[in-house]
Design an enzyme around this catalytic site. Structure first.
Site, PDB file in Angstrom:
ATOM      1  N   CYS A  82       0.816  -1.223   0.000  1.00 40.79           N
ATOM      2  CA  CYS A  82       0.000   0.000   0.000  1.00 40.79           C
ATOM      3  C   CYS A  82       0.850   1.273   0.000  1.00 40.79           C
ATOM      4  O   CYS A  82       1.462   1.567  -1.023  1.00 40.79           O
ATOM      5  CB  CYS A  82      -1.000  -0.044   1.155  1.00 40.79           C
ATOM      6  SG  CYS A  82      -2.349   1.148   0.928  1.00 40.79           S
ATOM      7  N   HIS A  91      -3.636  -5.400   1.992  1.00 40.04           N
ATOM      8  CA  HIS A  91      -3.352  -5.648   3.410  1.00 40.04           C
ATOM      9  C   HIS A  91      -3.973  -6.995   3.761  1.00 40.04           C
ATOM     10  O   HIS A  91      -4.673  -7.598   2.959  1.00 40.04           O
ATOM     11  CB  HIS A  91      -4.026  -4.582   4.281  1.00 40.04           C
ATOM     12  CG  HIS A  91      -3.568  -3.186   4.033  1.00 40.04           C
ATOM     13  ND1 HIS A  91      -2.389  -2.688   4.529  1.00 40.04           N
ATOM     14  CD2 HIS A  91      -4.164  -2.165   3.388  1.00 40.04           C
ATOM     15  CE1 HIS A  91      -2.280  -1.400   4.189  1.00 40.04           C
ATOM     16  NE2 HIS A  91      -3.342  -1.063   3.488  1.00 40.04           N
TER      17      HIS A  91
HETATM   18  N1  GLN Z   1      -1.797   7.069   2.806  1.00 36.29           N
HETATM   19  C1  GLN Z   1      -1.918   6.311   1.605  1.00 36.29           C
HETATM   20  C2  GLN Z   1      -3.223   6.549   0.890  1.00 36.29           C
HETATM   21  O1  GLN Z   1      -4.218   6.832   1.519  1.00 36.29           O
HETATM   22  C3  GLN Z   1      -1.703   4.827   1.861  1.00 36.29           C
HETATM   23  C4  GLN Z   1      -2.748   4.230   2.768  1.00 36.29           C
HETATM   24  C5  GLN Z   1      -2.389   2.849   3.273  1.00 36.29           C
HETATM   25  O2  GLN Z   1      -1.231   2.461   3.293  1.00 36.29           O
HETATM   26  N2  GLN Z   1      -3.380   2.113   3.747  1.00 36.29           N
HETATM   27  O3  GLN Z   1      -3.263   6.432  -0.314  1.00 36.29           O
END
Ligand code: GLN
Length: 238
Positions: A94, A194
């Site tokens: 992510c 995730h």
């Molecule tokens: N902050 C990033 C986004 O919102 C990644 C989010 C995450 O890793 N869950 O795109």
């Protein structure tokens, strides 16, 4: 621990590791130990320079502010880049796909220079994409569907240097409407999944591990199969 133990770098779990992503390192360690291969997790925090000599690395997701701290640290201590250059496997989840790209724009529109290991860029999507994802792997050596949970505002676009990890069956993946998830470039495998990802996708775990230790004996774990059945069916229930 013997000197020959496989060393798994858990990169910046103090700032990157939403939704239990640090569990990916535990899964890799355990899948090696169950085959009689010694392994340890080496935690690299904001207090540490990033070592270049570990066997493989994993990075988790993060909130916008936390991922900026991580980006700065990785640029200041380029051990991960050096490890990737010699072919050490890297799993990026992510926010980490964004951080390892050329640049990403945060939800507030600010552009941040990335680490440059992946030929990808990220800009905010109109809406945050949240929910279960199922995808069909495109990476040679993987045949089982991938399952995970996504929650991101950023939408990631691949350049010519990166290939998608998977074709999305349900959910958004890199960017709503594009139908692909993740990026593969050199020894780096990145995904929006995730879960933690490797608990749900043991084939991907073994794919990364086998690059370090060679071919691995099959491992039958009933609970893992049960988890996969349940999670692969989850999007249909929503
Ligand atoms: N902050 C990033 C986004 O919102 C990644 C989010 C995450 O890793 N869950 O795109």
């Amino acid at each position: 621990m013997s000197e020959s133990a496989v060393r798994i770098g858990l990169v910046l779990p103090d700032v990157m590791g939403t939704y239990g992503d640090s569990g990916n390192s535990v899964v890799m360690r355990q899948r090696l130990r169950l085959r009689g291969i010694d392994a340890e997790v080496v935690e690299i925090t904001l207090n540490d320079a990033v070592p270049a000599e570990l066997d493989l690395y994993t990075l988790g997701g993060a909130e916008d502010y936390a991922q900026r701290l991580a980006t700065r640290h990785l640029l200041r201590y380029p051990g991960l880049q050096q490890a990737a250059a010699r072919g050490a496997p890297v799993l990026a989840i992510c926010a980490a796909i964004q951080v390892l790209g050329h640049w990403y724009e945060t939800s507030s529109g600010e552009r941040v220079e990335g680490v440059g290991l992946l030929d990808v860029t990220t800009s905010p999507q109109g809406e945050r994409t949240i929910g279960e994802v199922v995808s069909e792997p495109l990476l040679a050596g993987l045949s089982q569907r991938l399952t995970g949970f996504e929650n991101h505002r950023g939408g990631t676009v691949l350049g010519d240097g990166a290939r998608p990890l998977a074709r999305v069956v349900s959910g958004a993946g890199n960017r709503a409407g594009d139908g692909i998830d993740g990026a593969v470039q050199g020894s780096v495998v990145a995904t929006y999944l995730h879960g933690p990802c490797l608990a749900r996708n043991p084939e991907l775990a073994d794919h990364l591990l086998s690059q370090v230790v060679g071919e691995l004996a099959a491992l039958e774990i009933d609970e893992v199969e049960q988890l996969r059945r349940e999670r692969l069916a989850a999007p249909r229930r929503h």
